[in-house]
Structure formats: C-alpha cells, structure tokens
Write a protein that holds these residues in place. Structure first.
Motif, PDB file in Angstrom:
ATOM      1  N   LEU A   1       0.811  -1.214   0.000  1.00 46.03           N
ATOM      2  CA  LEU A   1       0.000   0.000   0.000  1.00 46.03           C
ATOM      3  C   LEU A   1       0.843   1.262   0.000  1.00 46.03           C
ATOM      4  O   LEU A   1       0.538   2.219  -0.701  1.00 46.03           O
ATOM      5  CB  LEU A   1      -0.934  -0.001   1.215  1.00 46.03           C
ATOM      6  CG  LEU A   1      -1.933   1.168   1.300  1.00 46.03           C
ATOM      7  CD1 LEU A   1      -2.866   1.134   0.087  1.00 46.03           C
ATOM      8  CD2 LEU A   1      -2.717   1.114   2.599  1.00 46.03           C
ATOM      9  N   ASN A   2       1.941   1.262   0.735  1.00 44.68           N
ATOM     10  CA  ASN A   2       2.773   2.467   0.852  1.00 44.68           C
ATOM     11  C   ASN A   2       4.047   2.403   0.009  1.00 44.68           C
ATOM     12  O   ASN A   2       4.964   3.198   0.200  1.00 44.68           O
ATOM     13  CB  ASN A   2       3.146   2.701   2.325  1.00 44.68           C
ATOM     14  CG  ASN A   2       1.922   2.982   3.178  1.00 44.68           C
ATOM     15  OD1 ASN A   2       1.013   3.672   2.738  1.00 44.68           O
ATOM     16  ND2 ASN A   2       1.903   2.420   4.391  1.00 44.68           N
ATOM     17  N   SER A   3       4.104   1.474  -0.928  1.00 44.51           N
ATOM     18  CA  SER A   3       5.302   1.358  -1.760  1.00 44.51           C
ATOM     19  C   SER A   3       5.407   2.527  -2.738  1.00 44.51           C
ATOM     20  O   SER A   3       4.391   2.975  -3.287  1.00 44.51           O
ATOM     21  CB  SER A   3       5.288   0.051  -2.554  1.00 44.51           C
ATOM     22  OG  SER A   3       5.482  -1.045  -1.696  1.00 44.51           O
ATOM     23  N   SER A   4       6.612   2.995  -2.953  1.00 45.60           N
ATOM     24  CA  SER A   4       6.853   4.045  -3.949  1.00 45.60           C
ATOM     25  C   SER A   4       8.075   3.645  -4.780  1.00 45.60           C
ATOM     26  O   SER A   4       8.773   2.688  -4.462  1.00 45.60           O
ATOM     27  CB  SER A   4       7.091   5.393  -3.268  1.00 45.60           C
ATOM     28  OG  SER A   4       8.204   5.321  -2.397  1.00 45.60           O
ATOM     29  N   PHE A   5       8.310   4.373  -5.859  1.00 44.37           N
ATOM     30  CA  PHE A   5       9.488   4.186  -6.706  1.00 44.37           C
ATOM     31  C   PHE A   5      10.320   5.454  -6.672  1.00 44.37           C
ATOM     32  O   PHE A   5       9.773   6.569  -6.681  1.00 44.37           O
ATOM     33  CB  PHE A   5       9.090   3.914  -8.152  1.00 44.37           C
ATOM     34  CG  PHE A   5       8.812   2.477  -8.485  1.00 44.37           C
ATOM     35  CD1 PHE A   5       9.785   1.677  -9.076  1.00 44.37           C
ATOM     36  CD2 PHE A   5       7.569   1.911  -8.203  1.00 44.37           C
ATOM     37  CE1 PHE A   5       9.524   0.354  -9.392  1.00 44.37           C
ATOM     38  CE2 PHE A   5       7.302   0.583  -8.511  1.00 44.37           C
ATOM     39  CZ  PHE A   5       8.288  -0.204  -9.113  1.00 44.37           C
ATOM     40  N   ILE A   6      11.623   5.295  -6.669  1.00 37.24           N
ATOM     41  CA  ILE A   6      12.522   6.430  -6.886  1.00 37.24           C
ATOM     42  C   ILE A   6      13.522   6.055  -7.977  1.00 37.24           C
ATOM     43  O   ILE A   6      13.979   4.921  -8.051  1.00 37.24           O
ATOM     44  CB  ILE A   6      13.257   6.872  -5.596  1.00 37.24           C
ATOM     45  CG1 ILE A   6      14.073   5.722  -4.997  1.00 37.24           C
ATOM     46  CG2 ILE A   6      12.284   7.466  -4.588  1.00 37.24           C
ATOM     47  CD1 ILE A   6      14.979   6.156  -3.851  1.00 37.24           C
ATOM     48  N   PHE A   7      13.832   7.027  -8.837  1.00 36.38           N
ATOM     49  CA  PHE A   7      14.748   6.824  -9.959  1.00 36.38           C
ATOM     50  C   PHE A   7      15.886   7.824  -9.853  1.00 36.38           C
ATOM     51  O   PHE A   7      15.647   9.033  -9.743  1.00 36.38           O
ATOM     52  CB  PHE A   7      14.013   7.003 -11.285  1.00 36.38           C
ATOM     53  CG  PHE A   7      12.764   6.169 -11.400  1.00 36.38           C
ATOM     54  CD1 PHE A   7      12.848   4.832 -11.761  1.00 36.38           C
ATOM     55  CD2 PHE A   7      11.509   6.715 -11.135  1.00 36.38           C
ATOM     56  CE1 PHE A   7      11.712   4.055 -11.859  1.00 36.38           C
ATOM     57  CE2 PHE A   7      10.372   5.952 -11.229  1.00 36.38           C
ATOM     58  CZ  PHE A   7      10.468   4.610 -11.596  1.00 36.38           C
TER      59      PHE A   7
END
Length: 515
Positions: free
Chosen positions: A464-470
């Motif tokens: 639910l709280n997963s995000s991506f960073i690049f």
C-alpha cells in the motif's frame, strides 16, 4: 616546425628538379634517388615520412620496389607515379597498399595536394572537427535553454553523440571536457523534463513511442509487409548502435529509424517485458499473473518473453508464424545459425542478444573488463569488436542472402555512474543501483524522480505504501552502512534503471537487404 622528409625515386629524377625546388620552397626536404635498389638502401639508413615512387624503372620495377619497401616498413605511405593507366597495374599497386597514385606528367600542385592529403589528413580533419564543434557549441547551449518536447530532445541527444564520436580521436582534451560538460548539463535538464512530462505520456496523444507501444506501432507494420528478422540487443545505447550500424550497412540499406523512449525503470524486467507483451508493467501484473514477477518474487523475471509475445499477437488478432531465441553465449548463437533453414520461412523471427548487457555488468565484477571498458569510447570499441566477431553478424549475413528484412532495437541503454547518492530503506527494497521500490524510503529529494503512486506511471505497487525512486543523471544509490566500500566498488561502472538520455532514448531501425 618539423621538416617533412620525402624520398623521390625516379630514373629520370633530373627532369624533376623544378618540382623538387618547388617543394623545398614549401619547407619539404627531398632526397632524390634514381633506382629501386638505392631506394631500399636509403630507407634502411634514413627515416622518411613519405615516398614518391616511379612505376616504370629499369632494374627493380616500381611494383617490385614497392613490395620490398612494404616488407621493410609497412606503415610508410608510398605514392606511385606512372605513365600507364592500365587497370592491372593500378589493381596490383592498390593491392600492395599504396597511399595514392598520380599519372605522368605531374605538376607541382598535384604533388602538393597528394602530400597534404596523406600527411596532413589527420591534422586537417582534427582542425575542421574542432572548428565545427566550436561553432556548434553555442547552438547546443541555446537548444538546451529552450528544449521543451520529446522530439527536440531526441535531436539534441543525437547531436551530442555525433560530436562525441567526431571529437573522440581529436587530440584536444580540453574540447572533449567541454563536450562532457555539455552532456552532463543536458542530462540535468533532461531529468527535469522527465519529472515534468513522463506521467502525462501515458495519457496524451502527443507522446513519444514507449516500450509497450513499440511492437504494435513500429515493428508489426513492417512485419506485415515482408519476412523480418527482429534483433533485440539488450542494453544497447545509441552511440553503441552507431558503431555497429556502419558494419550492418555492408549488407543492408537503412529504410527508417524510430527513436523511442524506454519506460521507467529502464531495466530489462520492466522495459523488455513491456516490448514483448505490449503492456505496461501494471497491466502485465494484472492480466498475466502467471508470467509477471514483482521485485521480491523468486525466479527469473524475463523467462516468459515468448509467452508475452504470443499473447500480444493473439490480442492484436494477428496470425503470424514466428520463433523466439535468446542468445547468451557463442554456443546458443551457433545452434541458431545451424537451425536457420528451419526458421527462415516464418513471418518473423525474434532474437535477443545479451552480450552488451553481460559486458556492462562484467565491468562491475571483473578487473580486466574495468580496464578494457574504462570509458565510453572504450565501451563503444568493445561493442564493435564483439559485433564484428559475433554470431549476430553471421545471422544478419544469412538473412540478407534470403532477402529477409532486418529490424534492430533494444530495451534500454546504460550510463557510466561515477557519483553516489544515499538511500535508506528496509531490506526488501529493490537491489538495483539506479532505482528503488519499497516502503519507507529516505533519500535526497534533489537526486531522484520520486513516484509515490506507482500506478500513476503504470507500475505495480507491491504494498500500500510502496513508492518508486529513480536516480538522476549519473548517480547510483548506496546505503549508509559500509558506504565507502560500495561507493568505491560501484564508481565508474555501467548501470541502468534510472533517468538519463543514455538509458531512455534508444533506437529502433528497419533495414532492407542489399542485392
């Protein structure tokens, strides 16, 4: 200024005194010689920069003298001077690697032009390249200040690659440093452009071709015209593609070129699966749960590309015969060549070549590869050397003989990372050095493109709280614990998964076979 030493061999050398005086006034030093035997003695005693050699002499002929000269010093340029235009003489002389030939009677201007062409060629080319780039520098700077669309970014990136290839052999380190600074600035501006526009590309009509659209929009229309060989070279940057393109054009003529954008993350798991499935990673995770694997799932994440392709063809209602092959070493490449007759009648055949990706990863782990691929120029050179000795080139040659159309593309590019940025997260976050996904990520805001709702860019959200960073530009992620070790270990290695021109803007090129 160094004086150019010329050996002029002619049995009628006395008749050439006006020419010799002309050259000496131009600061060339000319040593006259009347026969081949004496000429061979002279080149043993002195170092000459270039030789003028008469073809028709008594005793040792010009061609015999030429052969002996090349046996003693293969690198010295020889200009053959002849009265005869007979084809066999020219073929024999050219086969013996003459630098140039002139037909008698020669005039001083011809002599001077030939000297400049052979001795000053590199210098003149370098000077012209330097002047042209200096003139172009301001225009590139203006373009960087105003670039605001994906197609102008493609043009600008290809222009930077052009100058990188032009200047890499120019003896002007300062100029190359200026170009590298421009590329760095371009990546900085490109990063801001991607942060602002990338999400909209999934919803707008005016958007570049993305990985999941490549097959249906670009490749399929070509396949439906003619039998086609589709080569997907994993991890092939645009500059590396240019290195192999010139060799492909010995066998094929370029029909069209479609630069497209790799989706994020610029990694095989996401980008190449998207090409074969015709779906975004989010769609694959929903509609192909039997094939798709999330970051923390066990097992290979690119083992179902053929299944994805079958599914895409079915969804597009295209009944086309095809085969799929993944080449990871010489053995699998040889097996494909041996079985080529069994697949050549298909509507299309897809072959994935993993060598460039293997090479980029090997630079991280292997000291020898680190030395051989120390910079982009060396990495390009290694790519070209591999291609010239690869089963891929042999396959292209076989396809050309069968009048099979050729498409070459890739899934993403790669970038040489030499700066780190810190990230903190749980043990379950992705291990890739250019992107991370997971919960409770802590990072430097200025260094990343952060997507808190992965579904907005059509990426699956494991939790639910997963995000991506690049990571931006040429940065790579490190953790605080043992940071110095990993910073040193991964510095100057080729990585992919993040946001850069090198990773995102990639080629898809269609060729027609030459007769």
């Amino acid at each position: 200024m160094t004086t150019i030493e010329i050996l002029w061999v002619d049995d009628e050398i006395n008749h050439l005194k006006p020419h010799i005086l002309f050259l000496e006034k131009k600061n060339y030093k000319v040593t006259p010689c009347t026969n081949g035997a004496d000429a061979l003695d002279l080149i043993e005693e002195q170092n000459f920069d270039i030789i003028f050699l008469d073809e028709n002499m008594p005793g040792l002929s010009g061609l015999e003298t030429l052969s002996e000269i090349k046996n003693r010093n293969a690198t010295i340029p020889v200009i053959m001077i002849t009265k005869s235009e007979e084809e066999y003489l020219m073929e024999e002389a050219i086969g013996s690697k003459i630098a140039d030939y002139l037909i008698k009677p020669v005039n001083p201007s011809q002599i001077l032009l030939s000297l400049k062409k052979n001795l000053d060629h590199s210098r003149l080319v370098n000077e012209r390249a330097t002047i042209n780039y200096q003139q172009e520098f301001r225009q590139i700077a203006l373009d960087l200040a105003s670039v605001n669309s994906y197609d102008t970014w493609i043009d600008l990136y290809k222009k930077l690659i052009h100058w990188e290839l032009e200047l890499e052999n120019v003896d002007n380190p300062g100029l190359l440093e200026i170009l590298r600074d421009q590329k760095q600035e371009a990546n900085s501006v490109f990063f801001k452009f991607i942060k602002k526009n990338y999400q909209d590309w999934f919803y707008e009509m005016d958007a570049p071709v993305l990985s999941h659209q490549l097959f249906s929009k670009v490749i399929l229309p070509e396949i439906e015209k003619q039998k086609t060989l589709v080569l997907v070279v994993d991890n092939l940057r645009y500059d590396q593609y240019f290195m192999i393109e010139k060799n492909i054009q010995n066998h094929y003529k370029k029909l069209s070129e479609t630069p497209f954008f790799s989706i994020l993350p610029t990694a095989t798991h996401y980008a190449r699966n998207a090409i074969f499935s015709g779906m975004t990673p989010l769609e694959m995770s929903k509609h192909h749960k039997e094939f798709w694997k999330n970051e923390n799932d066990e097992g290979g994440k690119n083992t179902h590309e053929e299944d994805f392709l079958k599914s895409q063809l079915k969804r597009l209602r295209k009944e086309l015969s095809f085969s799929y092959h993944k080449i990871v070493n010489q053995k699998t490449g040889r097996e494909l060549l041996q079985n080529f007759n069994q697949i050549k009648h298909n509507d299309f055949n897809v072959v994935v070549y993993n060598f460039v990706d293997i090479l980029s990863h090997a630079k991280t782990d292997t000291k020898v590869i680190k030395e051989l691929a120390a910079n982009d120029k060396a990495f390009r050179s290694l790519t070209e050397t591999w291609f010239l000795n690869s089963t891929m080139l042999e396959l292209i040659q076989k396809a050309q003989k069968e009048n099979i159309q050729l498409i070459i593309t890739t899934d993403h590019g790669t970038i040489n990372c030499n700066k780190h940025t810190q990230v903190i997260g749980t043990k379950s976050i992705a291990s890739n050095l250019r992107y991370k996904t997971g919960r409770s990520l802590t990072y430097q805001e200025k260094d990343v493109y952060a997507v808190h709702n992965p579904n907005s860019i059509f990426l699956p959200q494991e939790h639910l709280n997963s995000s991506f960073i690049f990571a931006k530009e040429n940065l790579f992620f490190v953790y605080p614990n043992n940071q110095n070790h990993y910073t040193h270990y991964y510095k100057d290695t080729y990585q992919h998964g993040g946001v850069s021109l090198e990773e995102m803007i990639i080629p898809c090129v269609t060729f027609t076979p030459k007769n």
